[in-house]
Each structure stands twice: as C-alpha cells, then as structure tokens.
Design an enzyme around this catalytic site. Structure first.
Site, PDB file in Angstrom:
ATOM      1  N   GLU A  81       1.207  -1.132   0.286  1.00  0.00           N
ATOM      2  CA  GLU A  81      -0.111   0.160   0.481  1.00  0.00           C
ATOM      3  C   GLU A  81       1.261   1.190  -0.183  1.00  0.00           C
ATOM      4  O   GLU A  81       1.988   1.910   0.675  1.00  0.00           O
ATOM      5  CB  GLU A  81      -0.830   0.552   1.756  1.00  0.00           C
ATOM      6  CG  GLU A  81      -1.883   1.275   1.122  1.00  0.00           C
ATOM      7  CD  GLU A  81      -2.378   1.349   2.146  1.00  0.00           C
ATOM      8  OE1 GLU A  81      -3.425   2.096   2.333  1.00  0.00           O
ATOM      9  OE2 GLU A  81      -2.769   0.251   3.065  1.00  0.00           O
ATOM     10  N   GLU A 106       3.804   4.934   4.651  1.00  0.00           N
ATOM     11  CA  GLU A 106       3.800   6.433   4.761  1.00  0.00           C
ATOM     12  C   GLU A 106       5.144   7.029   5.313  1.00  0.00           C
ATOM     13  O   GLU A 106       5.129   7.033   5.863  1.00  0.00           O
ATOM     14  CB  GLU A 106       2.925   6.350   5.226  1.00  0.00           C
ATOM     15  CG  GLU A 106       2.260   7.507   6.078  1.00  0.00           C
ATOM     16  CD  GLU A 106       1.712   8.348   4.942  1.00  0.00           C
ATOM     17  OE1 GLU A 106       2.431   9.160   4.841  1.00  0.00           O
ATOM     18  OE2 GLU A 106       0.661   7.841   4.359  1.00  0.00           O
ATOM     19  N   ASP A 133      10.257   6.415   1.423  1.00  0.00           N
ATOM     20  CA  ASP A 133       9.933   6.995   0.102  1.00  0.00           C
ATOM     21  C   ASP A 133       9.461   5.727  -0.623  1.00  0.00           C
ATOM     22  O   ASP A 133      10.091   4.784  -0.688  1.00  0.00           O
ATOM     23  CB  ASP A 133      11.759   7.597  -0.099  1.00  0.00           C
ATOM     24  CG  ASP A 133      10.736   7.381  -2.046  1.00  0.00           C
ATOM     25  OD1 ASP A 133      10.024   7.628  -2.185  1.00  0.00           O
ATOM     26  OD2 ASP A 133      11.873   8.618  -2.461  1.00  0.00           O
ATOM     27  N   ASP A 156      -3.063  12.552  -3.994  1.00  0.00           N
ATOM     28  CA  ASP A 156      -2.393  13.637  -3.839  1.00  0.00           C
ATOM     29  C   ASP A 156      -3.058  14.052  -5.424  1.00  0.00           C
ATOM     30  O   ASP A 156      -2.417  13.678  -6.607  1.00  0.00           O
ATOM     31  CB  ASP A 156      -2.140  14.521  -3.858  1.00  0.00           C
ATOM     32  CG  ASP A 156      -2.339  16.109  -3.102  1.00  0.00           C
ATOM     33  OD1 ASP A 156      -2.561  16.238  -3.868  1.00  0.00           O
ATOM     34  OD2 ASP A 156      -0.917  17.139  -2.288  1.00  0.00           O
ATOM     35  N   ASP A 192     -10.981  10.414  -6.157  1.00  0.00           N
ATOM     36  CA  ASP A 192     -12.304  11.590  -6.320  1.00  0.00           C
ATOM     37  C   ASP A 192     -11.781  12.336  -7.144  1.00  0.00           C
ATOM     38  O   ASP A 192     -13.039  13.654  -6.964  1.00  0.00           O
ATOM     39  CB  ASP A 192     -12.896  11.717  -4.516  1.00  0.00           C
ATOM     40  CG  ASP A 192     -11.924  12.883  -4.008  1.00  0.00           C
ATOM     41  OD1 ASP A 192     -10.869  13.029  -4.485  1.00  0.00           O
ATOM     42  OD2 ASP A 192     -12.261  13.213  -2.875  1.00  0.00           O
ATOM     43  N   THR A 230     -14.773   5.088   4.115  1.00  0.00           N
ATOM     44  CA  THR A 230     -14.288   6.072   4.495  1.00  0.00           C
ATOM     45  C   THR A 230     -14.898   7.723   4.826  1.00  0.00           C
ATOM     46  O   THR A 230     -16.011   7.784   3.952  1.00  0.00           O
ATOM     47  CB  THR A 230     -12.890   7.283   4.302  1.00  0.00           C
ATOM     48  OG1 THR A 230     -12.519   7.888   2.945  1.00  0.00           O
ATOM     49  CG2 THR A 230     -11.696   5.616   3.732  1.00  0.00           C
ATOM     50  N   PHE A 232     -14.269  10.801   4.895  1.00  0.00           N
ATOM     51  CA  PHE A 232     -13.952  11.382   3.479  1.00  0.00           C
ATOM     52  C   PHE A 232     -15.273  10.973   2.859  1.00  0.00           C
ATOM     53  O   PHE A 232     -15.007  12.022   1.806  1.00  0.00           O
ATOM     54  CB  PHE A 232     -12.386  11.694   3.686  1.00  0.00           C
ATOM     55  CG  PHE A 232     -12.137  12.497   2.046  1.00  0.00           C
ATOM     56  CD1 PHE A 232     -11.873  13.978   2.374  1.00  0.00           C
ATOM     57  CD2 PHE A 232     -12.062  11.775   1.249  1.00  0.00           C
ATOM     58  CE1 PHE A 232     -11.601  14.290   1.203  1.00  0.00           C
ATOM     59  CE2 PHE A 232     -11.357  12.474  -0.467  1.00  0.00           C
ATOM     60  CZ  PHE A 232     -11.438  13.457  -0.257  1.00  0.00           C
ATOM     61  N   GLU A 233     -14.894   9.735   2.378  1.00  0.00           N
ATOM     62  CA  GLU A 233     -15.378   9.702   0.854  1.00  0.00           C
ATOM     63  C   GLU A 233     -16.703   9.912   0.931  1.00  0.00           C
ATOM     64  O   GLU A 233     -17.925   9.523   0.192  1.00  0.00           O
ATOM     65  CB  GLU A 233     -15.200   7.813   0.477  1.00  0.00           C
ATOM     66  CG  GLU A 233     -15.619   7.367  -1.077  1.00  0.00           C
ATOM     67  CD  GLU A 233     -15.270   6.356  -0.930  1.00  0.00           C
ATOM     68  OE1 GLU A 233     -15.676   5.817  -2.206  1.00  0.00           O
ATOM     69  OE2 GLU A 233     -14.127   5.605   0.124  1.00  0.00           O
TER      70      GLU A 233
END
Length: 251
Positions: A81, A106, A133, A156, A192, A230, A232-233
């Site tokens: 991921e 992450e 990274d 992003d 999105d 989520t 947010f979604e």
C-alpha cells in the site's frame, strides 16, 4: 488519502522545486516529489503507539531485498500500500483479509502513529510499515515478481495543471509496479478527482503487462468489497462527488 512517494519522472524546473547547489563538479540529481511532508501534530496516543509498537511493526529501510517471510513471521500473499494517510482503510482491509500481509508505506509521522494505534486497539498482526519514500522501497527492497497486489487509494490529485507532473500514477512508476507483481497480481487505484481517474486509466492501460479487470464500457471497476467507504469518501458522496476505482491485473 495522500500517497507518499517520490518519483524521478520529469525534471521540475519550477522555482519552488529548485534544490540547493551541489558541490562543484558533483551533479545534483533532480527529482520530483509527488508528496509533501505535511506539518501535523502527533498526539499523545500516536506517540505512545509509535514507542510501544513501532519496534515490532515498523520495518527499517535498507537498500537490499526485503525478506517478506521474515518480516511478517509467516509466508503469505503480500500487498503493497502506497500512502495510507491516517490508516483507517488500511486497518479495515487488514482485518477483513487476515490471510494477506500488508506492507504499508507512509512518510507522515502522525499517520504512522495513527495506524500503529489502530493496530494495537484492533489486535492486527498482518501489517508492517515502512516510513520511507515508496519509490526507494520499490526500487531497492522489492524484487520483481514478489508481491500479489498494490493499493493506491486517494493519492494527492495535484489539481493545478502545472502540478500534474507531481501526480503519483505515472508510466515510470506503473512499470516498476507491474514488474514487481506476480502473474495474476492486481493494481488497484481509487480517486475522487475525475481528471486523475482518466489519467489512471490511460497510464495503466498503456502498460503492456497489465490488463483491465473491468468489463464496463467506462473502464472503471465497481468498488471491491475489501475497500471501505471512509468518512472522507462518505462526505464526498453526500455532496455529490464521484469516486472512481481502477483495477488492473498482471497478465
């Protein structure tokens, strides 16, 4: 969910990307960062989780192939991921897919702490974190044909056209990921931002080792059941925003 990764894809000549001068006679390797190390406050709970659980679940970066069996303490299919944000979806997916190992990259420290906190609270054992990274992880730690899947959820979008080159999903990265997938392995992206969804379809569709799993004329896939909605979604859906899933398999 931001996807942290750096990518030496296109030279960045914008003023904000100008590096410090290299020593005389030493070429400076320009790279574009598709992520920004966001300022963020690590909570007490996240810091405690990092201190207590980090030694077990956070792997050190090393420029050599990673022994996945040793890292997870078992031999199982592994999914990479890239960019898990605060870890909400990562924890959910790991819980519903206990027979799969999840290697999660992450660079945002509060996000790492947040996922570690979820690991402790939910007793999750099939996640390992690399706070590094992701491009260097892919290049140096993951041999070709070593993983069964890749998740890139809500990277992003870099909305401004002049910043589109910073987007994570680019041909060079997708080629690296395709090479590291086992035959039949999958690459699942979600966004999105419709212009980015179009780019994802184009880039993945142009990689000869990948085949679209969707039979819909649009090319987009239905949301696989393992990916949660989520907060947010859900908020975006209530506001009428679309969400696009793109799922390709290694042929």
């Amino acid at each position: 969910m931001n996807a942290p990764i750096s990518s030496p894809l296109v030279p960045d000549t914008s003023p904000e990307a100008s590096p410090q001068a290299a020593p005389a006679g030493v070429p400076f390797p320009k790279t574009i960062k598709s992520f920004v190390r966001r300022a963020g406050r690590t909570t007490v709970g996240q810091a405690k989780a990092t201190e207590e659980l980090g030694p077990r679940f956070v792997l050190p970066y090393a420029a050599r192939p990673l022994d996945l069996t040793a890292a997870f303490g078992r031999k199982a299919p592994t999914v990479l991921e890239i960019g898990f944000g605060m870890g909400e979806a990562s924890a959910h997916i790991a819980k519903v897919m206990p027979d799969t190992n999840f290697l999660c990259c992450e660079v945002h420290e509060p996000g790492v702490g947040s996922l570690l906190k979820r690991i402790g609270e939910q007793n999750i054992g099939n996640i390992r974190i690399l706070a590094h990274d992701a491009v260097e992880v892919i290049d140096n730690m993951l041999p070709e044909g070593s993983i069964e899947g890749v998740h890139i959820f809500f990277p992003d979008p870099w909305h401004k056209k002049r910043h589109n080159k910073r987007r994570l999903v680019q041909p060079a990265l997708v080629a690296k990921l395709a090479a590291r997938l086992k035959i039949g392995g999958y690459l699942h992206c979600a966004t999105d931002w419709e212009p980015y969804a179009v780019q994802m379809l184009e880039v993945l569709g142009a990689e000869p080792r990948l085949k679209n799993t969707s039979h819909d004329p649009s090319g987009y896939a239905n949301k696989p059941p393992y990916r949660p909605l989520t907060k947010f979604e859900n908020r975006g859906i209530r506001l009428g925003h679309g969400v696009w899933d793109v799922v390709f398999r290694r042929a």
